[in-house]
Scaffold this active site. Sequence first.
Site, PDB file in Angstrom:
ATOM      1  N   ASP A 157       3.521  34.142  55.261  1.00  0.00           N
ATOM      2  CA  ASP A 157       4.127  32.818  55.154  1.00  0.00           C
ATOM      3  C   ASP A 157       5.010  32.747  53.906  1.00  0.00           C
ATOM      4  O   ASP A 157       6.141  32.259  53.950  1.00  0.00           O
ATOM      5  CB  ASP A 157       3.029  31.756  55.097  1.00  0.00           C
ATOM      6  N   SER A 158       4.512  33.245  52.800  1.00  0.00           N
ATOM      7  CA  SER A 158       5.272  33.219  51.547  1.00  0.00           C
ATOM      8  C   SER A 158       6.497  34.119  51.610  1.00  0.00           C
ATOM      9  O   SER A 158       7.577  33.742  51.157  1.00  0.00           O
ATOM     10  CB  SER A 158       4.384  33.655  50.382  1.00  0.00           C
TER      11      SER A 158
END
Length: 140
Positions: A31-32
Amino acid sequence: MEEGLSLIKEFLSPHEVSSKYSPLALAYIGDSVYDLKIKSCFVFRSNMQPEKYHKKVSAIVSANAQSAFIETYLDKLTEEELSVYKRARNSSPHTKAKNASLDNYLKATGFEAVLGYLYMSGQLERLEEIINASIIDKMI
């Protein structure tokens, strides 16, 4: 200072990923990575106010957008990537996206886990390939 740099190098070097990390841990880092790559693309290509960046980036990194993309890309995943995707999609996360169905959220979690897996294992060219495919028609 030198010790801090060696820690950063250790974190940025490829790791054995197969079963060392849970699928949700891979999704967390994925996600990051995805968020940073999409934000970078917009900043490098344009100069606008932060709220305009946020609106455009949010449309791409949303669970619904990720779910829609991965449904069209599943047949292009390798066997290992598909295994990571399925493990994450079938996991039991303790949270859910505000604006997505549980099904879309789980598919997005699978997508993010694949990205996390590629990042952690040092497969950066493949990571770039998938990210580029996911945004090709959404950039400015």
